[in-house]
Design an enzyme around this catalytic site. Sequence first.
Site: not given
Length: 281
Positions: A66, A102
């Site tokens: 990420k 997220d």
Amino acid sequence: MTKRAGIIGWPVSHSLSPVLHGYWLEELGIDGEYTRLAARPDEFAATVARARSEGFAGLNVTVPHKEAAYKLARPRDAAAEICGAVNLLVFGDKGPQGRNTDYIGMQESLAESLGENALKGKTVLLLGAGGAARAAILALHELGVAQIHVLNRSQARAESLSNDMALKVKPRLVPGPLTGWASLAGTAGLLLNTTSAGMIGNDELVLDLSLLPREAAVCDIVYNPLETGLLKNAAKRGHRIIDGLGMLMHQAVPSFEAFFGVKPKVTPGLRAALVQDLHAR
Ligand code: ATR
């Protein structure tokens, strides 16, 4: 032409995302394909480039990529900038755009379970100081939380995360060690675990939940197992519990829409398909 997207990670074989996106593709009758791309850290950039050249619409990004995705992406949305992490790459004409969905997953999951306004003005005990904790802080900011105790095994990491995010979000961030949880438990409207403790193969968090107000909710981002020791314990004591599948399903909604052009719905049927897949492992 079949639309293509996928998830890049290492390891990635455990990922539920293909089940999730596959469910929606079938439900919505879309000619699409969603696959797993396994890439070690040194293969990340080349694998993204290959997917792009093969006509993928974009990629979801999971552990450990990420931050690498954040560095690669241009432009990045505001959430990605605040979190320093990208979990969605959308391939445009100019290159891979970076987004962070997220936090939307966490926000929607909490709002769906507790109600849109349930956490307004409340204090949250947040366990962990990694990337998931950053996304959770942004979600809690959106939900109007007043104060977040950021408690981590390594206190230094809790401090650097709090310093880094303090000016970017409204809730007051108070860093501390994980062991400090007991003296703060009585203040919590929500206990939120973002550590990987409790995940299959890892140690469980051992917390004395008798210190928590009965009306406090308990949320775990871990979804394998679906009911972690922490959640089991909390349910036994009568707390409202929120498992990690809610966040997983809701973070995928904007990803699917970016890849396939239709906004899908999080339904009991989707959840049942994911639970079935988890149980079959
Ligand atoms: P992510 O990006 O998914 O949040 P990460 O950056 O590896 O993953 O962070 C994992 C988090 O889980 C950290 O907060 C870690 O604590 P440390 O920073 O002290 O390492 C926490 N963690 C992992 N295993 C743990 C355990 N057994 N007990 C308590 N905390 C744990």
